[in-house]
Design an enzyme around this catalytic site. Structure first.
Site, PDB file in Angstrom:
ATOM      1  N   CYS A 156     -57.323  45.180  15.831  1.00 22.71           N
ATOM      2  CA  CYS A 156     -56.929  46.479  16.004  1.00 22.71           C
ATOM      3  C   CYS A 156     -57.059  47.421  14.890  1.00 22.71           C
ATOM      4  CB  CYS A 156     -55.413  46.501  16.431  1.00 22.71           C
ATOM      5  SG  CYS A 156     -55.249  45.812  18.030  1.00 22.71           S
TER       6      CYS A 156
HETATM    7  N1  COA Z   1     -43.590  43.067  35.225  1.00 25.33           N
HETATM    8  C1  COA Z   1     -42.385  42.922  35.372  1.00 25.33           C
HETATM    9  N2  COA Z   1     -41.387  42.525  34.432  1.00 25.33           N
HETATM   10  C2  COA Z   1     -42.036  41.806  33.538  1.00 25.33           C
HETATM   11  C3  COA Z   1     -43.404  42.077  33.288  1.00 25.33           C
HETATM   12  C4  COA Z   1     -44.205  42.543  34.141  1.00 25.33           C
HETATM   13  N3  COA Z   1     -45.473  42.664  34.043  1.00 25.33           N
HETATM   14  N4  COA Z   1     -43.706  41.230  31.903  1.00 25.33           N
HETATM   15  C5  COA Z   1     -42.720  40.793  31.364  1.00 25.33           C
HETATM   16  N5  COA Z   1     -41.458  41.098  32.232  1.00 25.33           N
HETATM   17  C6  COA Z   1     -40.087  40.667  32.292  1.00 25.33           C
HETATM   18  C7  COA Z   1     -40.000  39.725  31.149  1.00 25.33           C
HETATM   19  O1  COA Z   1     -39.964  38.346  32.019  1.00 25.33           O
HETATM   20  C8  COA Z   1     -38.806  39.758  30.736  1.00 25.33           C
HETATM   21  O2  COA Z   1     -37.536  39.456  31.671  1.00 25.33           O
HETATM   22  P1  COA Z   1     -36.340  38.834  31.162  1.00 25.33           P
HETATM   23  O3  COA Z   1     -35.624  39.957  30.246  1.00 25.33           O
HETATM   24  O4  COA Z   1     -35.541  38.619  32.521  1.00 25.33           O
HETATM   25  O5  COA Z   1     -36.720  37.631  30.228  1.00 25.33           O
HETATM   26  C9  COA Z   1     -38.439  41.394  30.772  1.00 25.33           C
HETATM   27  O6  COA Z   1     -39.607  41.711  31.294  1.00 25.33           O
HETATM   28  C10 COA Z   1     -38.884  41.877  29.188  1.00 25.33           C
HETATM   29  O7  COA Z   1     -39.916  41.324  28.645  1.00 25.33           O
HETATM   30  P2  COA Z   1     -40.472  41.488  27.320  1.00 25.33           P
HETATM   31  O8  COA Z   1     -41.830  40.734  27.200  1.00 25.33           O
HETATM   32  O9  COA Z   1     -39.251  41.341  26.439  1.00 25.33           O
HETATM   33  O10 COA Z   1     -40.682  43.022  27.479  1.00 25.33           O
HETATM   34  P3  COA Z   1     -40.902  44.342  26.227  1.00 25.33           P
HETATM   35  O11 COA Z   1     -39.993  45.395  26.385  1.00 25.33           O
HETATM   36  O12 COA Z   1     -41.001  43.606  24.691  1.00 25.33           O
HETATM   37  O13 COA Z   1     -42.378  44.845  26.511  1.00 25.33           O
HETATM   38  C11 COA Z   1     -44.638  44.822  25.657  1.00 25.33           C
HETATM   39  C12 COA Z   1     -43.546  43.946  26.498  1.00 25.33           C
HETATM   40  C13 COA Z   1     -45.722  43.859  25.568  1.00 25.33           C
HETATM   41  C14 COA Z   1     -45.088  45.920  26.453  1.00 25.33           C
HETATM   42  C15 COA Z   1     -44.167  45.143  24.116  1.00 25.33           C
HETATM   43  O14 COA Z   1     -43.349  44.133  23.499  1.00 25.33           O
HETATM   44  C16 COA Z   1     -45.097  45.637  23.322  1.00 25.33           C
HETATM   45  O15 COA Z   1     -45.880  46.428  23.694  1.00 25.33           O
HETATM   46  N6  COA Z   1     -45.114  45.079  22.057  1.00 25.33           N
HETATM   47  C17 COA Z   1     -46.014  45.399  20.935  1.00 25.33           C
HETATM   48  C18 COA Z   1     -47.291  44.833  21.166  1.00 25.33           C
HETATM   49  C19 COA Z   1     -48.390  45.455  20.402  1.00 25.33           C
HETATM   50  O16 COA Z   1     -48.271  46.468  19.716  1.00 25.33           O
HETATM   51  N7  COA Z   1     -49.312  44.667  20.059  1.00 25.33           N
HETATM   52  C20 COA Z   1     -50.523  44.926  19.437  1.00 25.33           C
HETATM   53  C21 COA Z   1     -51.492  44.314  20.348  1.00 25.33           C
HETATM   54  S1  COA Z   1     -53.214  44.659  19.695  1.00 25.33           S
END
Ligand code: COA
Length: 377
Positions: A156
């Site tokens: 990235c």
């Molecule tokens: N639809 C519905 N629910 C979903 C889902 C989806 N597509 N994906 C995950 N969930 C659920 C999970 O199972 C979890 O359920 P639980 O609370 O019952 O365990 C809940 O939603 C929360 O999941 P989580 O993965 O903790 O979500 P989050 O708020 O952390 O968001 C991201 C996920 C990936 C959007 C976020 O963590 C993020 O963007 N992080 C930074 C990533 C980044 O900058 N990466 C750089 C890459 S280049």
């Protein structure tokens, strides 16, 4: 020593787009089919049923509403869930070369430069279509540029790391002007069957032209005030795809694709990026409040708002830190450059801004810029 400036930028946006609803409908059809097929095992408790995805979750957790892609049909087909692209032979141009040329030509036009004015091409992005010959050499040939070209990758942060590399090369007198190009085909490394990440990425290509101010033909450009890079090893964002996969004695996974510990990444990278920006600005005697614009890496809207709030200690506006991830999703190294390209015209002479990328590695990269008006000779 002449100042080094960004005199042009360009963005190639693929013509195809996928909304969250379309993506979720396809994913949920896959989930329905999988669960129906494994009905007996699920009932016997030997197989976990897959969970459905939701548009509401995606928009709330990430801010992403849609993404551009180089192929729609393959991604949305629940039986395939992967872009469908015809193989290109040695006698054809590569996909990344085509994208790069389109973005580079915009940057060259904006800077009023032709091929003879440019001495190098750096193609820098998260995934290369092939290891060699370098995509950059193919792009160099397609644009008719003499000199040298090479590929580099720091996921990235590939754009900011390449900008520093270009600035250093120009500063040393090894080139007058360099094109930095970021052809990101993120849909090809994304596991569209993984609910946690199937919505994250999009495809795009960005380009910037860097050159010595005294070679510059454009009037309004951005002086590069300073660049700074940092890396710390982490496997929280991981892609194990590589040329050794086929040699592994244990059968490797069918496809080695992107995966991440999203929550950990969020928690660890927010303070890292915030402090990195703060300390870099301080080295240049710039207070965060002096910034007219912050062009951040585009992975997650909540993350960007938090970084800016921590940096400035107040609520922030779209005008200070614009968002493009709502329509482009995460485009890896290209995100902050799309943002710069779309939102720099309104800055006035001497206005300051910072381009900041962060992501896999971990890596963080800053480019502090100041709008200047170049005297016409
Ligand atoms: N639809 C519905 N629910 C979903 C889902 C989806 N597509 N994906 C995950 N969930 C659920 C999970 O199972 C979890 O359920 P639980 O609370 O019952 O365990 C809940 O939603 C929360 O999941 P989580 O993965 O903790 O979500 P989050 O708020 O952390 O968001 C991201 C996920 C990936 C959007 C976020 O963590 C993020 O963007 N992080 C930074 C990533 C980044 O900058 N990466 C750089 C890459 S280049």
């Amino acid at each position: 020593m002449a100042r080094i400036v960004i005199s042009g930028s360009g963005v190639y946006t693929p013509p195809l787009c996928i909304s969250n609803k379309e993506l979720v409908d396809s994913f949920n059809t896959y989930v329905h089919n999988f669960n129906a097929e494994h009905d007996a095992d699920i009932a016997a408790g030997v197989c976990e049923p897959l969970q459905q995805s939701s548009v509401e979750f995606i928009e709330k957790a990430s801010g992403i509403k849609s993404r551009y892609v180089i192929d729609r049909d393959g991604i949305l087909d629940p039986e395939r869930m992967c872009p469908s692209l015809p193989e290109r032979g040695r006698d054809q141009s590569s996909i990344q070369c085509d994208m790069s040329v389109a973005a580079a030509r915009q940057a060259m036009e904006q800077a009023s430069k032709n091929a003879a004015d440019i001495d190098a091409v750096i193609v820098s992005c998260s995934n290369m279509e092939r290891p060699y010959p370098a995509i950059a050499v193919e792009v160099q040939e397609a644009l008719g540029i003499e000199g040298f070209a090479f590929d580099m990758n720091i996921a990235c942060s590939s754009a900011t790391f390449a900008i520093q590399t270009a600035v250093d090369s120009i500063f040393r007198g090894n080139a007058r002007a360099i094109l930095v190009i970021n052809p990101e085909i993120c849909s090809a490394h994304l596991n569209f069957r993984d609910r946690d990440s199937h919505f994250i990425f999009g495809d795009v290509c960005t380009a910037v032209l860097l050159e010595r101010e005294d070679c510059c033909s454009a009037a309004n450009v951005f002086e590069v005030v300073g660049t700074k890079l940092s890396t710390t090893y982490s496997t929280n964002i991981y892609n194990g795809f590589g040329f050794l996969n086929r040699t592994m004695r244990e059968k490797p996974e069918a496809a080695k694709l992107f995966r991440q510990e999203g929550r950990k990444v969020f928690k660890e990278v927010v303070p890292m990026a915030t402090e990195f920006i703060r300390s870099h600005l301080a080295e240049h005697g710039i207070a965060p409040d002096d910034l007219r614009r912050v062009w951040l890496h585009q992975a997650n809207l909540n993350m960007n708002q938090l970084i800016c709030r921590k940096l400035l200690g107040r609520e922030i506006s779209e005008d200070l830190t614009p968002t493009i991830l709502d329509t482009y999703a995460n485009t890896a190294s290209a995100g902050s450059i799309i943002c710069y390209h779309k939102y720099h015209e309104d800055l006035k002479d001497q206005d300051l801004g910072i381009i900041c990328s962060f992501g896999a590695g971990y890596s963080v990269g800053n480019v502090i810029v100041r709008r200047i008006t170049v005297e016409k000779k």
